[in-house]
Design a protein around this motif. Structure first.
Motif, short mmCIF file in Angstrom:
data_model
loop_
_atom_site.label_atom_id
_atom_site.label_comp_id
_atom_site.label_asym_id
_atom_site.label_seq_id
_atom_site.Cartn_x
_atom_site.Cartn_y
_atom_site.Cartn_z
N LEU A 146 0.84 -1.20 0.00
CA LEU A 146 0.00 0.00 0.00
C LEU A 146 0.87 1.25 0.00
CD1 LEU A 146 -3.08 0.19 0.17
CD2 LEU A 146 -2.83 0.70 2.59
N GLY A 147 2.03 1.16 0.68
CA GLY A 147 2.93 2.30 0.72
C GLY A 147 3.55 2.58 -0.63
N TYR A 148 4.18 1.57 -1.25
CA TYR A 148 4.95 1.87 -2.46
C TYR A 148 4.10 1.98 -3.71
CZ TYR A 148 5.30 -3.25 -3.33
OH TYR A 148 5.03 -4.56 -3.54
N GLU A 149 2.90 1.35 -3.69
CA GLU A 149 2.06 1.43 -4.89
C GLU A 149 1.67 2.88 -5.20
OE1 GLU A 149 -0.18 -1.62 -6.64
OE2 GLU A 149 2.00 -1.82 -6.68
N VAL A 150 1.42 3.66 -4.14
CA VAL A 150 1.03 5.05 -4.35
C VAL A 150 2.13 5.81 -5.09
CG1 VAL A 150 0.57 7.21 -3.15
CG2 VAL A 150 -0.47 5.11 -2.36
N VAL A 151 3.37 5.62 -4.61
CA VAL A 151 4.51 6.29 -5.24
C VAL A 151 4.67 5.81 -6.68
CG1 VAL A 151 6.96 6.75 -5.01
CG2 VAL A 151 5.59 6.34 -2.98
N LEU A 152 4.52 4.49 -6.86
CA LEU A 152 4.66 3.91 -8.20
C LEU A 152 3.64 4.52 -9.16
CD1 LEU A 152 6.19 1.54 -9.58
CD2 LEU A 152 4.21 0.14 -9.10
N VAL A 153 2.39 4.60 -8.70
CA VAL A 153 1.33 5.13 -9.56
C VAL A 153 1.58 6.59 -9.89
CG1 VAL A 153 -1.12 5.68 -9.64
CG2 VAL A 153 -0.39 3.45 -8.83
N ILE A 154 2.03 7.38 -8.90
CA ILE A 154 2.32 8.79 -9.15
C ILE A 154 3.39 8.93 -10.23
CG2 ILE A 154 3.29 10.89 -8.16
CD1 ILE A 154 2.02 10.12 -5.52
N SER A 155 4.46 8.12 -10.12
CA SER A 155 5.54 8.20 -11.11
C SER A 155 5.04 7.80 -12.49
CB SER A 155 6.70 7.30 -10.72
OG SER A 155 7.02 7.44 -9.40
N PHE A 208 13.39 13.47 -14.04
CA PHE A 208 14.32 12.99 -13.02
C PHE A 208 13.64 12.73 -11.67
CE2 PHE A 208 17.44 13.68 -9.64
CZ PHE A 208 18.30 12.65 -9.94
N LEU A 209 12.76 13.66 -11.25
CA LEU A 209 12.13 13.51 -9.93
C LEU A 209 11.24 12.28 -9.88
CD1 LEU A 209 11.25 17.19 -9.04
CD2 LEU A 209 13.06 15.77 -8.11
N SER A 210 10.50 12.03 -10.97
CA SER A 210 9.64 10.85 -11.01
C SER A 210 10.49 9.58 -10.98
CB SER A 210 8.80 10.85 -12.29
OG SER A 210 8.10 12.05 -12.38
N ALA A 211 11.62 9.60 -11.70
CA ALA A 211 12.49 8.43 -11.71
C ALA A 211 13.04 8.17 -10.32
CB ALA A 211 13.63 8.64 -12.70
N LEU A 212 13.41 9.26 -9.62
CA LEU A 212 13.95 9.11 -8.27
C LEU A 212 12.90 8.50 -7.34
CD1 LEU A 212 16.47 9.85 -6.59
CD2 LEU A 212 15.31 11.96 -5.97
N ALA A 213 11.67 9.02 -7.42
CA ALA A 213 10.59 8.50 -6.58
C ALA A 213 10.35 7.03 -6.88
CB ALA A 213 9.32 9.30 -6.80
N MET A 214 10.38 6.69 -8.18
CA MET A 214 10.09 5.30 -8.54
C MET A 214 11.22 4.40 -8.09
SD MET A 214 8.72 3.60 -11.87
CE MET A 214 8.90 1.86 -12.11
N ILE A 216 8.32 13.82 -3.57
CA ILE A 216 9.18 13.99 -4.75
C ILE A 216 8.40 13.67 -6.01
CG2 ILE A 216 11.21 13.07 -5.93
CD1 ILE A 216 12.45 12.65 -3.15
N GLY A 217 7.65 12.55 -5.96
CA GLY A 217 6.86 12.15 -7.12
C GLY A 217 5.81 13.20 -7.48
N LEU A 218 5.16 13.75 -6.45
CA LEU A 218 4.12 14.75 -6.70
C LEU A 218 4.71 16.02 -7.31
CD1 LEU A 218 1.64 14.57 -3.69
CD2 LEU A 218 1.16 14.13 -6.10
N ILE A 219 5.86 16.45 -6.79
CA ILE A 219 6.52 17.64 -7.37
C ILE A 219 6.83 17.36 -8.83
CG2 ILE A 219 8.56 19.10 -7.26
CD1 ILE A 219 8.60 18.58 -4.23
N GLY A 220 7.35 16.14 -9.09
CA GLY A 220 7.65 15.77 -10.47
C GLY A 220 6.41 15.84 -11.34
N LEU A 221 5.30 15.30 -10.80
CA LEU A 221 4.04 15.28 -11.54
C LEU A 221 3.56 16.70 -11.84
CD1 LEU A 221 1.69 13.49 -12.59
CD2 LEU A 221 0.66 13.72 -10.34
N ILE A 222 3.64 17.56 -10.82
CA ILE A 222 3.18 18.95 -11.01
C ILE A 222 4.04 19.66 -12.04
CG2 ILE A 222 2.95 21.19 -9.84
CD1 ILE A 222 2.29 19.51 -7.30
N LEU A 223 5.37 19.43 -11.97
CA LEU A 223 6.28 20.05 -12.94
C LEU A 223 5.92 19.63 -14.36
CD1 LEU A 223 9.81 19.98 -11.28
CD2 LEU A 223 8.33 21.93 -11.70
N VAL A 224 5.65 18.29 -14.51
CA VAL A 224 5.28 17.80 -15.84
C VAL A 224 4.01 18.48 -16.32
CG1 VAL A 224 4.48 15.77 -17.10
CG2 VAL A 224 6.43 15.58 -15.61
#
Lengths: 300, 372
Positions: free
Chosen positions: A137-146, A179-185, A288-296
């Motif tokens: 449940l923890g990592y799936e959220v990050v994975l989906v965001i990336s 880069f940020l999404s890759a880092l989060a993933m 980190i993933g969310l910042i990446g998503l917003i930047l995109v």
């Protein structure tokens, strides 16, 4: 041989190839960790010997139908996920949206384990699998965001399309613009691979290998194969999304490189408590993933 | 309906005797609700070999090979204690060189015990590189023990009247080299373990005990010093030649797992300093004052309590003699008896299942010393 014949050959040989290479990954992991720890370590083919030994054992004690089906479900769930991952620019099942299907299929394997372990009735196994599902449940959220940021960036939800867009050399890989999404993933990947600091489900000092505690013989062999495919599938998602796929050889080189980074972190980290791991996933990698998503979303 | 749910949520959970997260032959039965421990019950007894009773059946000198088996990871305090007790009862003079050698052996034993302790607690938290490195480095020290005493683990080196043999030729230089190597490695250990953010997150503020509670419940040694109380038998009640040696007693104020590990880490450095001083200042001369025919040797009637600071806390021997060729009674006061039963049972309540093994390792419990 025509295209259909080639496809059928690939369907049969690809999982075998992936299993063998995945077992070599596990062997290399043991060897690399051993060298970090000032040991010699077992030979790199040790896990293949282990699996052959486990499969030649007699059928161990059985706790019921679901107990036997659990490892099979885990193994086949991972095998089906594999069909959606393009390996060496060859995808068996490729259509727009296959990334989303893969996200659903990835859950089948842990659920299969949960059903099997639940019937085993060992409290350590139960705690272990409860931890595995919490961690998921923890990592799936990050994975989906990336993954969403990649889909938003490319406008496509197909692995093959995304790989094609990255063709043309290292400079075209999505790891640079995203880069940020890759880092989060990559952080989420550490949890998916079950490497420290996220190996709570199998922590030997706490739950004595957790889910595997009741499984022996052929079941354990099947779980080893499941683990071997799992490594290739999980690192494969990262390779296809951010490192541009590649030919068969280079695809596996990249996938091992991703695994190697995880191993180095694994060697010098203790494990989190499960609550801390969950909190970690939903703070730093998710942010980190969310910042990446917003930047995109803004820059696109 | 509610009651039924309660029954399902609470369960019994066994750690040990066959479990990777246990310190030797020992077991803890836990009652947990979800992930929180409601009740813990320490179950020793897997290593009961009846040493105290056996010692009454053997001649004074024949007990020497047996006492070291009372604590496997740190055996030398037992040998020294037994010898000190018997010497005091018999009025046996110990040559000065033997006293300095005993200090050296005690401190070498403390270094290797602390190395395995740090490896143990890191292993319990999942940092498997640390135990592998430390077991490897500890082996260099065991090499020196083998050179000095002929054995790696149970040295059987200290006997009533002195020590069994003198230092071998060139031993001092090789021991200095080993100490230099271990001292150099301490930086690596610090960076690997104490600088690690996950290690800090897991250990700081976990498994805490109140200083007053600790004194009331007989906590001694590094575990007590981790609560900020400067209690060390080497300073409070000096034995051998500790009053002539300069060293510090490190204390920490956290009372938690991190402080307990940190104390041990700092003590390794102090012990290295002590061994170096011993090597510099050790006088020449005889090393053994033989008590005569061991089978006929009678120790005058009386009783004595002797104590030393072992790597786990205060170790004491109460020896009673009725004037015969065998001891009348030998009682062993080990630090693990308190740390391993009452203290752990209290500390574990309210903790998470994941913290059971690290807390146990952080208290440095030695099960053979509970059972003896």
């Amino acid at each position: 041989m025509n295209a259909v014949g080639l496809n059928i050959t690939w369907i049969i040989f690809m999982p075998i190839l992936v299993i063998i290479i995945g077992l070599f990954y596990l062997g290399a992991a043991r060897k690399i960790t051993a060298r970090i720890q000032n040991r010699y370590g077992p030979p790199i083919y040790q896990n293949i010997i282990d699996v052959i030994k486990l499969f030649s054992k007699k059928n161990p004690t059985n706790h019921g139908v679901m107990f036997s089906l659990g490892p099979v479900m885990a193994f086949s769930g991972m095998l089906i996920s594999l069909l959606f991952i393009p390996i060496g620019n060859k995808a068996l099942l490729s259509f727009n949206g296959d990334i989303i299907v893969l996200l659903y299929l990835l859950v089948i394997a842990p659920l299969g384990m949960a059903l099997g372990v639940g019937e085993g009735g060992n409290p350590m196994g139960t705690i272990g699998i409860a931890r595995a599902l919490t961690l998921m449940l923890g990592y799936e959220v990050v994975l989906v965001i990336s993954i969403i940021s990649v889909i938003l960036y490319t406008g496509s939800a197909s692995f093959m399309e995304i790989i094609k867009m990255q063709s043309g050399g290292v400079g075209h890989w999505f790891i640079w613009p995203l880069f940020l999404s890759a880092l989060a993933m990559d952080m989420a990947l550490q949890g998916m691979l079950g490497e420290k600091p996220f190996d709570q489900p199998v922590a030997p000092h706490e739950v004595a290998s957790g889910p595997m505690v009741e499984f022996g013989g052929k079941y354990l062999g099947l779980l080893q194969l499941y683990h071997a495919i799992g490594i290739v599938v999980e690192t494969g998602i990262f390779v296809n999304l951010f490192l541009g796929g590649g030919t068969l050889f280079w695809w596996f080189v990249k996938s091992f490189a991703v695994f190697f980074v995880a191993l180095l972190i694994n060697a010098v980290m203790p494990r989190f408590r499960i609550g801390q791991a969950f909190a970690f996933f939903w703070t730093y990698p998710a942010a980190i993933g969310l910042i990446g998503l917003i930047l995109v979303a803004i820059l696109k | 309906m509610n009651g039924k749910n309660e029954i399902i949520r609470e369960f019994e959970y066994f750690i040990g005797p066959q479990h990777p997260g246990i310190t030797g032959n020992f077991s803890i039965k836990l009652k947990a609700k979800g992930d929180v421990i409601l009740e813990a019950e320490a179950r020793p007894g897997y290593l009961h070999r009846g040493f105290e009773k056996l010692m009454e059946q053997r001649h004074w000198i024949k007990n020497v090979p047996m006492v070291c088996r009372i604590c496997v990871p740190d055996p030398d305090p037992n040998e020294v204690l037994y010898a000190m007790g018997v010497e005091e009862l018999a009025g046996l003079e110990v040559p000065e060189r033997a006293q300095w050698i005993r200090v050296m052996v005690l401190e070498m034993s403390r270094i290797q015990a602390h190395l395995s302790y740090l490896g143990g607690i890191s292993g319990a938290l999942g940092l498997y590189t640390a135990p592998q490195w430390m077991t490897g480095d500890r082996d260099y020290l065991l090499d020196r023990f083998e050179e000095l005493t002929g054995a790696r683990v149970y040295h059987i080196y200290t006997t009533p009247g002195g020590v069994r043999r003198d230092l071998p030729e060139g031993f001092e230089d090789r021991l200095r080299e080993t100490l230099d190597y271990i001292e150099k490695r301490l930086t690596d250990y610090y960076r690997l373990i104490f600088d690690n953010p996950v290690f800090q997150k897991r250990t700081i503020g976990v498994g805490t005990m109140d200083p007053d509670w600790a004194i009331e419940n007989g906590v001694t040694g590094p575990n007590l010093r981790a609560c900020g109380i400067k209690a060390d038998v080497r300073i409070d009640d000096p034995y051998l030649v500790y009053d002539q040696i300069e060293f510090e007693v490190p204390t920490e104020t956290g009372c938690d797992m991190f402080s307990r590990a940190m104390i041990r880490f700092q003590e390794i450095q102090q012990s290295i300093n002590i061994v170096r001083q011993v090597l510099d200042r050790m006088p020449k001369g005889p090393f053994l004052n033989k008590p005569g025919n061991p089978l006929m040797w009678r120790v005058p009637a009386g009783d004595v309590y002797v104590r030393v600071e072992s790597s786990k806390g205060e170790f004491g021997y109460y020896i009673v003699s009725d004037g015969g060729v065998k001891p009348y009674r030998v009682h062993v006061r080990g630090p693990s008896m308190t740390h391993g039963i009452h203290v752990i049972e209290t500390l574990l309540v309210g903790q998470r299942v994941a913290d059971v093994s690290p807390i146990m390792f952080s208290l440095d419990i030695c099960p053979p010393d509970i059972d003896r």
